[in-house]
Design an enzyme around this catalytic site. Structure first.
Site, PDB file in Angstrom:
ATOM      1  N   SER A 112       0.796  -0.884   0.043  1.00 23.29           N
ATOM      2  CA  SER A 112       0.337   0.031   0.168  1.00 23.29           C
ATOM      3  C   SER A 112       0.585   1.639  -0.386  1.00 23.29           C
ATOM      4  CB  SER A 112      -1.335  -0.381   1.527  1.00 23.29           C
ATOM      5  OG  SER A 112      -1.687  -0.584   1.043  1.00 23.29           O
ATOM      6  N   TYR A 138      -6.453  -3.943  -7.473  1.00 18.75           N
ATOM      7  CA  TYR A 138      -6.030  -3.760  -5.939  1.00 18.75           C
ATOM      8  C   TYR A 138      -4.682  -3.266  -5.716  1.00 18.75           C
ATOM      9  CZ  TYR A 138      -5.940  -3.444  -0.618  1.00 18.75           C
ATOM     10  OH  TYR A 138      -5.975  -3.222   0.996  1.00 18.75           O
ATOM     11  N   ASP A 237       2.609  -3.534 -11.053  1.00 19.34           N
ATOM     12  CA  ASP A 237       2.298  -3.849  -9.292  1.00 19.34           C
ATOM     13  C   ASP A 237       2.870  -5.141  -9.806  1.00 19.34           C
ATOM     14  OD1 ASP A 237       1.469  -4.774  -6.661  1.00 19.34           O
ATOM     15  OD2 ASP A 237      -0.158  -3.050  -6.883  1.00 19.34           O
ATOM     16  N   GLU A 238       4.024  -5.319  -8.726  1.00 19.57           N
ATOM     17  CA  GLU A 238       4.210  -6.901  -8.265  1.00 19.57           C
ATOM     18  C   GLU A 238       4.127  -7.253  -7.729  1.00 19.57           C
ATOM     19  OE1 GLU A 238       6.230  -9.010 -10.335  1.00 19.57           O
ATOM     20  OE2 GLU A 238       5.870  -8.434 -12.204  1.00 19.57           O
ATOM     21  N   VAL A 239       3.415  -7.054  -6.401  1.00 16.01           N
ATOM     22  CA  VAL A 239       3.411  -6.970  -5.097  1.00 16.01           C
ATOM     23  C   VAL A 239       3.225  -8.040  -4.069  1.00 16.01           C
ATOM     24  CG1 VAL A 239       1.937  -6.293  -2.592  1.00 16.01           C
ATOM     25  CG2 VAL A 239       3.505  -4.176  -4.018  1.00 16.01           C
ATOM     26  N   THR A 294       9.954   6.608   9.212  1.00 15.41           N
ATOM     27  CA  THR A 294      11.473   6.646   9.986  1.00 15.41           C
ATOM     28  C   THR A 294      11.689   5.533   9.686  1.00 15.41           C
ATOM     29  OG1 THR A 294       9.510   8.535  10.875  1.00 15.41           O
ATOM     30  CG2 THR A 294      11.733   7.426  11.959  1.00 15.41           C
TER      31      THR A 294
END
Ligand code: PLP
Length: 438
Positions: A112, A138, A237-239, A294
């Site tokens: 995301s 998605y 998007d290869e997530v 961070t």
């Protein structure tokens, strides 16, 4: 507290909005390709925890990398100081990801945030504010990544202004074929979406949560050519399907794409929170403070990432996922010979979908309850898996890439029995009433 089950405590303490529950499974441990549930029973994991468990659970390479990096921790952030594991991982990603010119890597925690970063940096760096994406896609659950997604479960959030959602051509239910979709795109370009205003097209090379849809051959390549002509960047998007899962290192390689930006997530961290975007230096370095987080790129998560990439290489997981995936898919097709409910078996490598239908001739999807019952019965028989698809009728198999041939056989036996038992009425509507997600 102690006499409540883990599930009951979960229900009383954790928000529903961050859950998709498909079965009563609650997990206390994991080893290899198996999950251990409360009470000690072990289940074969055919879900890979929805993708991240690319090497299963407790893989020695990840354990060793994480233990070593946390014992002698090279800081806890990449913001102020470079650390060795993050820099090595970036170098590795650049080496395995095809692309021209100078490129840079950005690290985040999730698919995301990685897609979110891509949206914002592309808009700023190109000065173009429109995007193209697909119905059913998605890309994540933060405002930027959600705003370019087209999943039917997300209609509570409107797409980002300026996003054009195209149909994703589905060869099994061809409402729109590839040419239709390209014609729609041309029409958008001619009318309300001038192409010079479009920053990028976001592509899932295999639509995952939208139903494990493999696009028709050549479609994505033609889309890429259309977009390139207008200076529109290609983001892949290869997530979920990247890093060896599809039987190639990158899923976009099956279609011969040459993306500008590649987004990695899920499997890259082997279960730890980690994501990455690889893209052209002039875009990724557009300006500071674009996507500062961070603890992103912290040495523990990036050590896990290095362990994943080294293990893909050392255990030959690209080739293995192609081979095991073929075996698994063929066995599922064989089940289709006796179970009418199996309308289609599709996917690449170890990203496999089984499309469940009421009727093979009409290809009408089964009701979501039927899918849920098969998952529920599969859980009772000892295997964990889930479902996807805009009609909640596609069983999803995303197992660890370390799945063995013996485990494929065990999994197939359970799926076979689960379908037969659901046909025989062994699971009631009440059994699955609380597991109806998506
Ligand atoms: C899961 C997924 C995402 C989002 O990743 P998270 O880690 O859940 O934030 C983005 N794109 C695709 C294709 C996915 O499957």
């Amino acid at each position: 507290m102690s006499n409540l089950s883990l599930r009951e405590r979960d229900a009383a303490a954790i928000a529903q909005i961050g859950k998709l529950r498909f079965s009563p499974l609650s997990v206390v441990g994991g080893k290899g390709n198996r999950l251990i549930e409360e009470g000690g029973r072990s289940l074969l994991d055919l879900s890979g925890s929805a993708g991240p468990a690319i090497l299963g659970y407790g893989h020695p390479a990840i354990v060793e990398a994480v233990e070593g990096s946390i014992r002698d921790m090279a800081g806890a952030s990449l913001l102020l100081y470079p650390n060795e594991p993050a820099v090595s991982l970036a170098e590795r990603l650049l080496a395995i990801t095809p692309g021209d010119g100078e490129r840079r890597v950005w690290f985040g925690h999730s698919g995301s945030d990685a897609n979110d970063c891509a949206v914002r940096v592309l808009r700023a760096a190109t000065g173009r504010s429109r995007f193209i994406s697909f119905i059913g896609s998605y890309h994540g659950n933060l405002s930027g990544s959600m705003g370019i997604s087209g999943h039917t479960a997300m209609t509570h959030t409107l797409p980002r202004a300026g996003v054009v959602l195209l149909p994703y051509p589905d060869p099994y239910r061809p409402k729109f074929n590839g040419e239709d979709v390209l014609a729609l795109l041309d029409y958008q370009f001619e009318t309300t979406c001038p192409p010079h205003q479009v920053a990028a097209v976001f592509i899932e090379p295999l639509m995952s949560d939208g139903g494990l849809i493999v696009p028709p051959p050549g479609f994505l390549k033609a889309l890429q050519e259309r977009c390139r002509k207008h200076g529109i960047r290609i983001v892949v998007d290869e997530v979920k399907v990247g890093l060896a899962r599809s039987g190639m290192m990158h899923c976009f390689q099956h279609e011969g794409l040459t993306p500008d930006l590649v987004v990695f997530g899920k499997g890259i961290g082997g279960g730890l929170p980690l994501s990455a975007v690889v893209g052209p230096k002039e875009i990724m370095d557009h300006a500071p403070a674009f996507a500062l987080q961070t603890t992103a790129g912290n040495p523990v998560a990036t050590s896990a990432g290095n362990a994943v990439l080294k293990t893909i290489e050392s255990e030959g997981l690209v080739e293995r996922s192609a081979r095991t995936g073929k075996l698994f898919s063929e066995a599922l097709r064989t089940l289709g010979e006796k179970h009418e409910i199996i309308g289609d078996v599709r996917g690449r490598g170890l990203a496999i979908g089984v499309d469940l239908v009421k009727d093979r001739a009409t290809r009408e999807p089964v009701a979501a309850t039927t899918t849920a019952k098969i998952i529920y019965r599969g859980y009772e028989l000892g295997a964990a898996f889930s479902y996807v698809g805009l009609k909640a009728n596609v069983l999803e198999f995303m197992p660890p890439l370390t799945l063995t041939e013996g485990e494929v056989a065990d999994g197939i036996a359970i799926i076979d029995q689960a379908i037969a038992d659901v046909n025989a009425g062994k699971v009631s509507d009440a059994d699955v009433a609380s597991f109806m997600m998506w």
